[in-house]
Scaffold this active site. Sequence first.
Site, PDB file in Angstrom:
ATOM      1  N   SER A 111      -2.007   0.027  -4.827  1.00  0.00           N
ATOM      2  CA  SER A 111      -2.627  -0.149  -3.511  1.00  0.00           C
ATOM      3  C   SER A 111      -3.610   0.965  -3.181  1.00  0.00           C
ATOM      4  O   SER A 111      -4.761   0.694  -2.803  1.00  0.00           O
ATOM      5  CB  SER A 111      -1.538  -0.201  -2.429  1.00  0.00           C
ATOM      6  OG  SER A 111      -0.658  -1.290  -2.637  1.00  0.00           O
ATOM      7  N   TYR A 137      -3.688 -10.260  -5.561  1.00  0.00           N
ATOM      8  CA  TYR A 137      -2.916  -9.252  -4.827  1.00  0.00           C
ATOM      9  C   TYR A 137      -3.374  -7.901  -5.357  1.00  0.00           C
ATOM     10  O   TYR A 137      -3.053  -7.541  -6.488  1.00  0.00           O
ATOM     11  CB  TYR A 137      -1.407  -9.427  -5.045  1.00  0.00           C
ATOM     12  CG  TYR A 137      -0.541  -8.499  -4.199  1.00  0.00           C
ATOM     13  CD1 TYR A 137      -0.424  -7.146  -4.505  1.00  0.00           C
ATOM     14  CD2 TYR A 137       0.160  -8.972  -3.099  1.00  0.00           C
ATOM     15  CE1 TYR A 137       0.347  -6.294  -3.731  1.00  0.00           C
ATOM     16  CE2 TYR A 137       0.951  -8.122  -2.317  1.00  0.00           C
ATOM     17  CZ  TYR A 137       1.033  -6.786  -2.652  1.00  0.00           C
ATOM     18  OH  TYR A 137       1.813  -5.947  -1.883  1.00  0.00           O
ATOM     19  N   ASP A 239      -8.613  -4.870 -12.290  1.00  0.00           N
ATOM     20  CA  ASP A 239      -7.298  -4.449 -11.797  1.00  0.00           C
ATOM     21  C   ASP A 239      -6.260  -4.720 -12.887  1.00  0.00           C
ATOM     22  O   ASP A 239      -5.788  -5.840 -13.047  1.00  0.00           O
ATOM     23  CB  ASP A 239      -6.969  -5.213 -10.509  1.00  0.00           C
ATOM     24  CG  ASP A 239      -5.647  -4.766  -9.900  1.00  0.00           C
ATOM     25  OD1 ASP A 239      -5.416  -5.060  -8.715  1.00  0.00           O
ATOM     26  OD2 ASP A 239      -4.834  -4.146 -10.614  1.00  0.00           O
ATOM     27  N   GLU A 240      -5.932  -3.672 -13.630  1.00  0.00           N
ATOM     28  CA  GLU A 240      -4.974  -3.750 -14.746  1.00  0.00           C
ATOM     29  C   GLU A 240      -3.582  -3.299 -14.317  1.00  0.00           C
ATOM     30  O   GLU A 240      -2.708  -3.053 -15.170  1.00  0.00           O
ATOM     31  CB  GLU A 240      -5.478  -2.875 -15.900  1.00  0.00           C
ATOM     32  CG  GLU A 240      -6.752  -3.372 -16.566  1.00  0.00           C
ATOM     33  CD  GLU A 240      -6.498  -4.197 -17.828  1.00  0.00           C
ATOM     34  OE1 GLU A 240      -5.551  -3.901 -18.564  1.00  0.00           O
ATOM     35  OE2 GLU A 240      -7.261  -5.143 -18.064  1.00  0.00           O
ATOM     36  N   VAL A 241      -3.358  -3.197 -13.017  1.00  0.00           N
ATOM     37  CA  VAL A 241      -2.118  -2.596 -12.512  1.00  0.00           C
ATOM     38  C   VAL A 241      -0.877  -3.276 -13.086  1.00  0.00           C
ATOM     39  O   VAL A 241       0.052  -2.614 -13.532  1.00  0.00           O
ATOM     40  CB  VAL A 241      -2.105  -2.614 -10.965  1.00  0.00           C
ATOM     41  CG1 VAL A 241      -0.738  -2.274 -10.403  1.00  0.00           C
ATOM     42  CG2 VAL A 241      -3.168  -1.657 -10.432  1.00  0.00           C
ATOM     43  N   LYS A 242      -0.846  -4.603 -13.102  1.00  0.00           N
ATOM     44  CA  LYS A 242       0.381  -5.249 -13.580  1.00  0.00           C
ATOM     45  C   LYS A 242       0.308  -5.624 -15.059  1.00  0.00           C
ATOM     46  O   LYS A 242       1.308  -5.530 -15.772  1.00  0.00           O
ATOM     47  CB  LYS A 242       0.714  -6.507 -12.770  1.00  0.00           C
ATOM     48  CG  LYS A 242       2.062  -7.080 -13.168  1.00  0.00           C
ATOM     49  CD  LYS A 242       2.516  -8.284 -12.392  1.00  0.00           C
ATOM     50  CE  LYS A 242       2.953  -8.036 -11.024  1.00  0.00           C
ATOM     51  NZ  LYS A 242       3.585  -9.223 -10.403  1.00  0.00           N
ATOM     52  N   THR A 296      -1.518  13.964  -0.157  1.00  0.00           N
ATOM     53  CA  THR A 296      -0.957  15.273  -0.473  1.00  0.00           C
ATOM     54  C   THR A 296      -0.468  15.423  -1.906  1.00  0.00           C
ATOM     55  O   THR A 296      -0.760  16.414  -2.570  1.00  0.00           O
ATOM     56  CB  THR A 296       0.210  15.583   0.485  1.00  0.00           C
ATOM     57  OG1 THR A 296      -0.282  15.461   1.829  1.00  0.00           O
ATOM     58  CG2 THR A 296       0.780  16.956   0.245  1.00  0.00           C
TER      59      THR A 296
HETATM   60  C1  LIG Z   1      -2.496  -6.637  -9.896  1.00  0.00           C
HETATM   61  C2  LIG Z   1      -1.911  -5.742  -8.842  1.00  0.00           C
HETATM   62  N1  LIG Z   1      -2.692  -4.784  -8.306  1.00  0.00           N
HETATM   63  C3  LIG Z   1      -2.212  -3.945  -7.362  1.00  0.00           C
HETATM   64  C4  LIG Z   1      -0.910  -4.051  -6.910  1.00  0.00           C
HETATM   65  C5  LIG Z   1      -0.409  -3.055  -5.885  1.00  0.00           C
HETATM   66  O1  LIG Z   1       0.390  -2.125  -6.544  1.00  0.00           O
HETATM   67  P1  LIG Z   1       1.460  -1.290  -5.682  1.00  0.00           P
HETATM   68  O2  LIG Z   1       2.497  -2.279  -5.187  1.00  0.00           O
HETATM   69  O3  LIG Z   1       2.022  -0.298  -6.673  1.00  0.00           O
HETATM   70  O4  LIG Z   1       0.731  -0.632  -4.558  1.00  0.00           O
HETATM   71  C6  LIG Z   1      -0.068  -5.039  -7.435  1.00  0.00           C
HETATM   72  C7  LIG Z   1       1.290  -5.186  -6.885  1.00  0.00           C
HETATM   73  N2  LIG Z   1       1.919  -6.277  -7.034  1.00  0.00           N
HETATM   74  C8  LIG Z   1       3.126  -6.671  -6.309  1.00  0.00           C
HETATM   75  C9  LIG Z   1       3.847  -5.563  -5.582  1.00  0.00           C
HETATM   76  C10 LIG Z   1       4.647  -6.060  -4.414  1.00  0.00           C
HETATM   77  C11 LIG Z   1       5.801  -6.945  -4.746  1.00  0.00           C
HETATM   78  C12 LIG Z   1       5.374  -8.236  -5.339  1.00  0.00           C
HETATM   79  N3  LIG Z   1       5.055  -8.109  -6.732  1.00  0.00           N
HETATM   80  C13 LIG Z   1       4.059  -7.338  -7.263  1.00  0.00           C
HETATM   81  O5  LIG Z   1       3.988  -7.184  -8.477  1.00  0.00           O
HETATM   82  C14 LIG Z   1      -0.578  -5.890  -8.422  1.00  0.00           C
HETATM   83  O6  LIG Z   1       0.207  -6.840  -8.983  1.00  0.00           O
END
Ligand SMILES: Cc1ncc(COP(=O)(O)O)c(/C=N/[C@@H]2CCCCNC2=O)c1O
Length: 438
Positions: A111, A137, A239-242, A296
Amino acid sequence: MTPLYERDRAALSSLQKLRFFPLSVTGGAGCLLIEEGGRELLDLSASWGAASLGHGHPAMRATIERALSNQAGASILSGTNEPAVELAEMLLKLTPGKDDHRRVWLGHSGSDANETVARVVPAATGRSRIMAFSGAYHGGTQGSMSVSGHSAQEGATKAEGLTLVPYPDSFRPFENDPTGDALLTHIERLLATSCPGDEVACFFIEPIQADGGLIVPPEGFLARLSEICAHYGILTVCDEVKVGLARSGLLHCFEHERIVPDIVVFGKGLGGGLPISAVVGPSWLMDHAPAFSMQTLHGNPVCASAALAVLKTIQAEGLVSRAQEVGRILTSHIAGATAQQPEVGHIRGRGLAIGVELIRKEDAEPDADLARKTVYRAWQLGAVFYYVGMNSNVLELTPPLILTENEAETGAQILAQAIKDAASGMVGDDEVAEFTGW
Ligand SMILES: Cc1ncc(COP(=O)(O)O)c(/C=N/[C@@H]2CCCCNC2=O)c1O
């Protein structure tokens, strides 16, 4: 309800609860979670993909112990530390990019990373518009929600210049065109008319749309979209987060698409269960202004050390090819175990990012009720996974990257049995009533 879950109800705010069953975790090791009372559960979610090395990996324990035994402060805001610098250097080396001069921003979550991008790109380019996909998301903070398109966040304020377009889904295709060509034509038309391309700062892309339904785009779609963006000078934000960092069966999921994004966002699995995220982008953008996006504890040496352990372990244990191979095995087991279940409409994914879309057999419409009862039943049977999707009907499997072949077989069997039991009415409405999921 276990005593711990009752205490959870009495003490923790529901503002941050996304619950599907009364899971009370007292321990874990590898791909197993230990539930209050001692029951072992197979973790096929890894806490939404964050526990990339599973639970209690030796490399994590050693590196965190070392970081804490001689702790180099707690932040990089007003002083640097070795783990943060080494992590940035490693990410620059591992992440393909167009610019010779790039920088890394370190954050806590997907996020805050996406929010940082959503703020700095318009500021640095002077362009006020942003494009993103419906169903995306990108986070749960105001700024990241403002560039998201997930149905669970419909009430959130969207960025003023945001334009959302459908994500290419070959199972439920835009204008009935599974190739994505019609959608690209639609996007090009927008950029030539109501959303002028030369006013668009960036396009947020997921290489697999995860929370939107674990949707893999058609072959070539993102490559052609990248060409369109380049034509207008629109920066691509991947967005490679997941689905990044080995999960898809390549180190970066965007590599499946043969694109090189302008900006890459990492999170979740980067920290192996500790909170850390990163943005890799061109220095002209990432050095736009000092103190522009800071918190911080950003760049704290403990989380940075954990991230280094994750990246090194991915390499040392061959987790990229393992995710590809075990993901293939898991997908094959799921397909075999559910072959006679008409409620399974589509199985898709890459590597250890797998989606199982549940439908009503009479009309192939999304079956959200079956999904919520299936994940509840799977928990009763001994496995943890959740559902995603704009219609809350896609089972999502994002297990730790260390999942074994035996665990994959067991997981597929539990998943199939859970669908069968839920479809036969074994889970009552009253049992799942309080678990609102999303
Ligand atoms: C592609 C992608 N980008 C950013 C995010 C946000 O990550 P954070 O929840 O670590 O802030 C996510 C977060 N996804 C949600 C987090 C909340 C609970 C539902 N399942 C997820 O994987 C995401 O999948």
